[in-house]
Design an enzyme around this catalytic site. Structure first.
Site, PDB file in Angstrom:
ATOM      1  N   ARG A  28       0.821  -1.228   0.000  1.00 29.55           N
ATOM      2  CA  ARG A  28       0.000   0.000   0.000  1.00 29.55           C
ATOM      3  C   ARG A  28       0.849   1.271   0.000  1.00 29.55           C
ATOM      4  NH1 ARG A  28      -5.531  -0.465   1.948  1.00 29.55           N
ATOM      5  NH2 ARG A  28      -6.205  -2.501   1.279  1.00 29.55           N
ATOM      6  N   ARG A  32      -3.380   6.793   1.067  1.00 33.01           N
ATOM      7  CA  ARG A  32      -3.889   7.997   1.743  1.00 33.01           C
ATOM      8  C   ARG A  32      -2.951   8.657   2.726  1.00 33.01           C
ATOM      9  NH1 ARG A  32      -9.229   5.124   3.494  1.00 33.01           N
ATOM     10  NH2 ARG A  32      -7.632   3.521   3.556  1.00 33.01           N
ATOM     11  N   ARG A  41      -6.675  12.046  -5.961  1.00 34.33           N
ATOM     12  CA  ARG A  41      -7.965  11.375  -5.771  1.00 34.33           C
ATOM     13  C   ARG A  41      -9.105  12.393  -5.846  1.00 34.33           C
ATOM     14  NH1 ARG A  41     -11.196   9.618  -1.415  1.00 34.33           N
ATOM     15  NH2 ARG A  41     -11.505   7.375  -1.238  1.00 34.33           N
ATOM     16  N   ASP A  79      -6.815  -2.619  -7.164  1.00 31.56           N
ATOM     17  CA  ASP A  79      -7.300  -3.289  -5.959  1.00 31.56           C
ATOM     18  C   ASP A  79      -7.577  -4.751  -6.267  1.00 31.56           C
ATOM     19  OD1 ASP A  79      -8.180  -2.399  -3.104  1.00 31.56           O
ATOM     20  OD2 ASP A  79      -9.600  -3.933  -3.744  1.00 31.56           O
ATOM     21  N   TYR A 155     -14.703 -11.603   0.505  1.00 35.59           N
ATOM     22  CA  TYR A 155     -15.439 -10.379   0.174  1.00 35.59           C
ATOM     23  C   TYR A 155     -16.692 -10.679  -0.641  1.00 35.59           C
ATOM     24  CZ  TYR A 155     -11.629  -7.557   1.962  1.00 35.59           C
ATOM     25  OH  TYR A 155     -10.713  -6.974   2.779  1.00 35.59           O
TER      26      TYR A 155
HETATM   27  O1  CP3 Z   1       0.057  -1.539  -2.489  1.00 34.55           O
HETATM   28  C1  CP3 Z   1      -0.250  -0.621  -3.277  1.00 34.55           C
HETATM   29  O2  CP3 Z   1       0.147   0.546  -3.155  1.00 34.55           O
HETATM   30  C2  CP3 Z   1      -1.077  -1.001  -4.479  1.00 34.55           C
HETATM   31  C3  CP3 Z   1      -2.463  -0.763  -4.375  1.00 34.55           C
HETATM   32  C4  CP3 Z   1      -3.357  -1.687  -3.560  1.00 34.55           C
HETATM   33  C5  CP3 Z   1      -4.591  -1.233  -3.045  1.00 34.55           C
HETATM   34  N1  CP3 Z   1      -5.249  -2.284  -2.502  1.00 34.55           N
HETATM   35  C6  CP3 Z   1      -5.049   0.155  -3.129  1.00 34.55           C
HETATM   36  C7  CP3 Z   1      -6.137   0.600  -2.227  1.00 34.55           C
HETATM   37  C8  CP3 Z   1      -3.250  -3.056  -3.244  1.00 34.55           C
HETATM   38  C9  CP3 Z   1      -2.111  -4.011  -3.504  1.00 34.55           C
HETATM   39  C10 CP3 Z   1      -4.465  -3.426  -2.598  1.00 34.55           C
HETATM   40  C11 CP3 Z   1      -4.764  -4.796  -2.167  1.00 34.55           C
HETATM   41  C12 CP3 Z   1      -5.926  -5.052  -1.311  1.00 34.55           C
HETATM   42  N2  CP3 Z   1      -7.165  -4.466  -1.367  1.00 34.55           N
HETATM   43  C13 CP3 Z   1      -5.973  -6.055  -0.323  1.00 34.55           C
HETATM   44  C14 CP3 Z   1      -4.859  -7.006  -0.020  1.00 34.55           C
HETATM   45  C15 CP3 Z   1      -3.811  -6.372   0.829  1.00 34.55           C
HETATM   46  C16 CP3 Z   1      -4.190  -6.215   2.249  1.00 34.55           C
HETATM   47  O3  CP3 Z   1      -4.197  -5.062   2.708  1.00 34.55           O
HETATM   48  O4  CP3 Z   1      -4.439  -7.229   2.922  1.00 34.55           O
HETATM   49  C17 CP3 Z   1      -7.244  -6.020   0.264  1.00 34.55           C
HETATM   50  C18 CP3 Z   1      -7.743  -6.916   1.380  1.00 34.55           C
HETATM   51  C19 CP3 Z   1      -8.004  -5.027  -0.408  1.00 34.55           C
HETATM   52  C20 CP3 Z   1      -9.423  -4.660  -0.199  1.00 34.55           C
HETATM   53  C21 CP3 Z   1      -9.581  -3.239   0.158  1.00 34.55           C
HETATM   54  N3  CP3 Z   1      -9.390  -2.178  -0.706  1.00 34.55           N
HETATM   55  C22 CP3 Z   1      -9.970  -2.710   1.393  1.00 34.55           C
HETATM   56  C23 CP3 Z   1     -10.267  -3.534   2.627  1.00 34.55           C
HETATM   57  C24 CP3 Z   1      -9.999  -1.319   1.248  1.00 34.55           C
HETATM   58  C25 CP3 Z   1     -10.456  -0.320   2.253  1.00 34.55           C
HETATM   59  C26 CP3 Z   1      -9.550  -0.338   3.425  1.00 34.55           C
HETATM   60  C27 CP3 Z   1      -8.885   0.977   3.555  1.00 34.55           C
HETATM   61  O5  CP3 Z   1      -7.647   0.988   3.689  1.00 34.55           O
HETATM   62  O6  CP3 Z   1      -9.637   1.944   3.546  1.00 34.55           O
HETATM   63  C28 CP3 Z   1      -9.587  -1.004  -0.054  1.00 34.55           C
HETATM   64  C29 CP3 Z   1      -9.451   0.345  -0.626  1.00 34.55           C
HETATM   65  C30 CP3 Z   1      -8.081   0.718  -1.117  1.00 34.55           C
HETATM   66  N4  CP3 Z   1      -7.310  -0.044  -1.936  1.00 34.55           N
HETATM   67  C31 CP3 Z   1      -7.385   1.930  -0.852  1.00 34.55           C
HETATM   68  C32 CP3 Z   1      -6.177   1.864  -1.553  1.00 34.55           C
HETATM   69  C33 CP3 Z   1      -5.105   2.927  -1.640  1.00 34.55           C
HETATM   70  C34 CP3 Z   1      -7.914   3.097  -0.041  1.00 34.55           C
HETATM   71  C35 CP3 Z   1      -8.971   3.671  -0.892  1.00 34.55           C
HETATM   72  C36 CP3 Z   1      -9.110   5.151  -0.851  1.00 34.55           C
HETATM   73  O7  CP3 Z   1      -8.308   5.898  -1.451  1.00 34.55           O
HETATM   74  O8  CP3 Z   1     -10.121   5.580  -0.253  1.00 34.55           O
END
Ligand code: CP3
Length: 364
Positions: A28, A32, A41, A79, A155
């Site tokens: 990640r 944010r 964004r 994602d 999910y």
């Molecule tokens: O790593 C990176 O920088 C690449 C981008 C990336 C995102 N999600 C961007 C994202 C990657 C590799 C993921 C994987 C992901 N997404 C996983 C597996 C990794 C882990 O953390 O276990 C999972 C379970 C998800 C599902 C997901 N997507 C959730 C649970 C959420 C919300 C949680 C949160 O942090 O708010 C997301 C949204 C998400 N995916 C964001 C980002 C940058 C935040 C979204 C935003 O900008 O509002």
């Protein structure tokens, strides 16, 4: 066709080849905690999917952390939930609430309807991969990724994140036939999705099994690892004459380290509960290891961040060995970076990893 790679330390560590420092990237790393991410964004309409589906925006935010820090790899900005979205489940990200599916898969009829999506629906992802690879201009390698079949199923059945996984575990125990059909479809979809990312320019791939660790022993092997293994078996492992390493990260997967290391992965990602040195002694001759700093360390003062980074590197030990070539360590966090992380702490971390790992290579 692609520019020559200038910094290949990440790929070399994945393949247990000599490196001049321990490569570091952060799960990640685009997100944010970076004010520039939040600005892009907002420009893109304020939604996560608005960012992810716009190739120029996805490229821009992927590169943002690389402009600030000397990271050794880039990861595609997207994602894991893009795949079930393409299956028609209707993904949305509610502000502050996390992901949600309008049409979760909860009964026999929904399971029967499920199919591998047309990859044309995920074209925006593959276009982003190609655009990012071009924009990187050979600076560092690009990692593509997907969720594991099990983590996607969590999910898809729950319809959102969950604290107890009640619905998905009920299906697993009460109707294993339905669960297995979901996992079969997911495994095929993930295999094609990752292979298409590799064709588009991804130089390594990572499978996020974020919720494998919530399963019981026995259930983990049968419902998570088995399907991850199928994906790994179906992956193209070489592209343009180079090996494409595959990383498997199972959060909470410590108890099954040997089995995960035997799954066909080149690299096993570890969370912070695992001792890196002990893991290396057990599986380091077969796979590289990625991890495993507790992301919460980044909330502490800079001297603590540097000290804890050194502790992780020392726990793995110097990667060169007297009795056989090199063991592979890719420095990472044990899970994604928190949105509340002060950005300047990441610079302290990356610099500490580079400086100390260079020192480790001087002592023989
Ligand atoms: O790593 C990176 O920088 C690449 C981008 C990336 C995102 N999600 C961007 C994202 C990657 C590799 C993921 C994987 C992901 N997404 C996983 C597996 C990794 C882990 O953390 O276990 C999972 C379970 C998800 C599902 C997901 N997507 C959730 C649970 C959420 C919300 C949680 C949160 O942090 O708010 C997301 C949204 C998400 N995916 C964001 C980002 C940058 C935040 C979204 C935003 O900008 O509002």
């Amino acid at each position: 066709m692609w520019p020559t790679l200038k910094n290949d330390n990440f790929l070399r560590a994945c393949l247990r080849q000599p490196t001049d420092h321990t490569p570091v990237w952060l799960m990640r790393q685009a997100g944010r905690y970076l004010p520039e991410y939040n600005a892009t964004r907002t420009q893109a309409g304020g939604t996560f999917m608005g960012l992810a589906t716009n190739v120029d925006c996805a490229t821009e935010v992927t590169l943002q952390p690389l402009q600030r820090y000397a990271l050794d790899a880039a990861i595609l900005f997207s994602d894991i939930l893009t795949v079930p979205d393409a299956m028609g489940l209707g993904l949305s990200f509610e502000q502050g609430e996390g992901p949600r599916f309008a049409h979760p898969v909860r009964d026999e009829a929904a399971v029967a309807r499920l199919a591998v999506p047309d990859m044309a629906k995920l074209r925006y992802v593959f276009d982003a991969v190609t655009s990012i690879r071009k924009a990187l201009a050979g600076r560092v390698p690009l990692i593509g990724f997907s969720g594991s079949p099990w983590t996607l199923a969590c999910y898809m059945v729950e319809g959102a994140g969950s604290s107890d996984y009640r619905r998905v575990k009920t299906m697993l125990y009460a109707r294993p036939d339905l669960m297995q059909r979901i996992l079969e479809v997911n495994a095929q979809a993930v295999t094609t999705y990752l292979n298409t990312q590799i064709d588009a320019g991804a130089q390594a791939v990572m499978i996020f099994d974020s919720w494998g660790g919530v399963l019981a022993d026995g259930a983990f092997q049968r419902f998570s690892l088995e399907y991850t293994r199928r994906v790994l078996q179906g992956l193209q492992r070489e592209k343009d004459g180079a090996r494409v390493p595959a990383i498997v990260f199972t959060k909470g997967g410590g108890p099954w380290l040997d089995e995960i290391a035997a799954s066909g992965a080149d690299v096993v990602g570890l969370d912070w509960t695992v001792n890196l040195g002990a893991a290396r002694a057990r599986v380091g001759a077969r796979v590289a290891l990625q991890g495993n700093l507790d992301p919460s360390v980044l909330f502490a003062p800079p001297d603590v961040v540097a000290r804890e980074a050194v502790a992780v590197l020392d726990s793995f030990g110097a990667p060169q060995r007297a009795d056989r070539g090199w063991d592979g360590h890719v420095f990472n966090l044990g899970h994604g970076i928190s949105q509340f992380t002060p950005p300047e702490q990441v610079a302290v971390l990356v610099d500490a990893v580079h400086a100390h790992s260079r020192r480790q290579r001087l002592v023989r």
